[in-house]
Structures are given as structure tokens and as C-alpha cells.
Design an enzyme around this catalytic site. Sequence first.
Site, short mmCIF file in Angstrom:
data_model
loop_
_atom_site.label_atom_id
_atom_site.label_comp_id
_atom_site.label_asym_id
_atom_site.label_seq_id
_atom_site.Cartn_x
_atom_site.Cartn_y
_atom_site.Cartn_z
CG PHE A 17 12.62 -1.27 6.20
CD1 PHE A 17 13.90 -1.66 5.46
CD2 PHE A 17 12.28 -1.87 7.41
CE1 PHE A 17 14.73 -2.39 6.08
CE2 PHE A 17 13.13 -2.71 8.21
CZ PHE A 17 14.60 -2.86 7.47
CB ILE A 18 9.85 -5.27 5.59
CG1 ILE A 18 10.31 -5.04 6.87
CG2 ILE A 18 9.61 -6.94 5.56
CD1 ILE A 18 9.45 -5.23 8.28
CG ASP B 160 3.58 1.58 -0.70
OD1 ASP B 160 3.30 2.67 -0.26
OD2 ASP B 160 4.40 0.72 -0.08
CG ASN B 161 -0.76 4.70 0.94
OD1 ASN B 161 0.59 4.67 1.40
ND2 ASN B 161 -1.66 4.96 1.72
N GLY C 85 6.24 4.50 2.49
CA GLY C 85 7.27 3.72 1.34
C GLY C 85 7.87 4.62 0.78
CG LEU D 8 4.61 -6.28 4.32
CD1 LEU D 8 5.38 -6.55 3.13
CD2 LEU D 8 5.66 -6.03 5.56
CE1 TYR E 189 1.16 -0.58 13.29
CE2 TYR E 189 2.74 -1.45 14.62
CZ TYR E 189 2.38 -1.52 13.42
OH TYR E 189 2.91 -2.02 12.46
CE LYS F 271 0.39 -4.15 11.83
NZ LYS F 271 0.09 -4.13 10.22
#
Length: 321
Positions: free
Chosen positions: A11-12, A31-32, A36, A76, A147, A151
Site C-alpha cells: 500500500f504505502i 516484494d514477496n 502487497g 517497508l 509487532y 519494530k
Amino acid sequence: MKVLITGGAGFIGSHLVDAFMARNDQVIVIDNLSTGSRQNINHHDGNASFHFIWSDITNCPDLHELCRDCDLIIHLASSVGVKYIMENPLNSLESNVLGSIQIMKLAAAYKKRIIFFSTSEIYGKSNATHLREDDDRILGPSFRWSYSACKAVGEYYLYALGKEEGLHYNICRCFNIVGPRQVGNYGMVLPRLVQQALNNEAMTIYDDGTQIRTFTYVLDVVKMIMHIADHQEINQQTFNIGSENVISIIELAHKIKAHTNSSSSFVFLPSKEVYDEAFEDIQVRVPNIDKLTALGVLYEPMDIDRIIANVVDYYKTPIVH
């Protein structure tokens, strides 16, 4: 500029791809496609400045070369969304920790700038009304806080690499970023409610809906990230990325229902039944964005009514999301 974007089909990430491509930068996306969508970026296919690699960063054979040859890394790639985290605990931990450490080590090894997307989940269940970047983190027993912990490991790892190896990095803690291309499959409340309203389905609201949130339009976020990317002097800084315009979830639901002229009813579900008995929700989560505005960029976050209108228009278009 040659930019490597991990998670760039998300998305972002896909909106950042659009922004860099629009000014003729070179963009490589890894990207896997676990969360996404290739559709988010396939309009760049055929452009010599764009290259897509379908791979997980933990086993991408060209990752060393890609990091060596780029000017900027935007990281990301991660497992996102409360629902996804709770349903995929092991994969979430591995992708959010192992992948981040790998890309950060390479950024340090090749002396590359890196922008790391962190999260408002960092603050846990803090009761602070306008969360500052230096506020305390308060976590509970629920796995949802994994999560936040993952991070935080990434943030601390950057700090260590910056201190010991001079890594040029910046950290962006995002607060409820919304807009076109976001899906509601992974616990994101606004697209989920919009889709339910458009389909005249029951609009599901967790607990009593009085939780206070802020929603920020994705292109406002892109503007901030592009500014950070273009200013070398912004280094080893952490920024809250979001809006201070607040709304309760029940108010959001009413606005969406009115905007879509939906016949949907509201159904209130206890979050502990949706997730697990240890689950803890946060009553208020709003950022302090003084550090962000101090960058000197004109920043007027899009209001929630325009955001809803844009998301509704996106889901009305005749394509598969």
C-alpha cells in the site's frame, strides 16, 4: 537517484514507487507479495527505470548487489496488520526481525542511507494523549505487542549501527495511514468499513467504538518521506508520521455510512472474541508531530471526509483490489 524499496508492491510502498518514478528516479522493488499486490505497480512495467523482483528479502540472491548499487534504501517489507500478526505469529516474527536485520547490515556495509518504516504500535498501550518520539513504551501480554517488539528491535539495531558504524538512517513511525490500494484483509479499519458499507453488509465495530484514532492520507505521508529522502542533513532521527486530527471509530463508521448512502447496520464485537482473551486494544492513539512539522515542509493533513471520499471512489472502480 537509485532507490531500493523493500515491500514496494504494498500500500504505502507502491505510492512511493509512483512518486520516485514521477521524477525519473530509478526504482527497484523487492516484494514477496504476501500482503502487497503486483497490480499496485504493474503500470510501471516497460519503463527502463523500474525493476521488480519477486522475492523475500531473507533469501533474495541479488540483495547484496542491489544494496551496493543503490543510493537509498526504503525498508517497508514486513508483516502488517493486527489480524495478520495474530494469525501468522511465526512468519510475522521472522519477517519483521530477520529481514530487517539483514537489510540494515547491508546498508551499513555499503554505506547507504536507509529509511526504516516503524509503527505507532511502538508505544504499546501508553495513555499519553499526544505521543512523542521519546515517550515510554508500555506493552502487555497479548501477542499483538510482538509487532511493537519487532519494530523496536529494528530501531535499536539502527541506533547501534549508527553509533558504531556511522550508518545514515531515519525512522518513521506511522499512525493509521490510509488511502487507495489499502485493503481491509489484515485488520485495517477504514477500508474494511468502507467495503462493508458499499456492499450493504453489517459494519463490524470492535468493542464500543469509542476508541480515538487519527487517520493520515497516504500521499501526505509520501510527501514527508520524499522530503526526508532529499535532505542528507536529516540523519539518525525518529519521526512520528501522522495527523493530529482525531475521530472515534463509531464516528468514523457513521461518516462512512452516510457518505456511501449505505443500508448497513452496525455490529459490535468484543475484540477479545475476535482475537484472543489476552488481546488489549488502545483507547487513544494520537501522535505529537512537532518534529515532523519542524522539518519546514508545508503540512496540512487531508481531512477525514476527503479521505473517506477518496477511499470510497477507489473501491467503486471496476478493478480487483
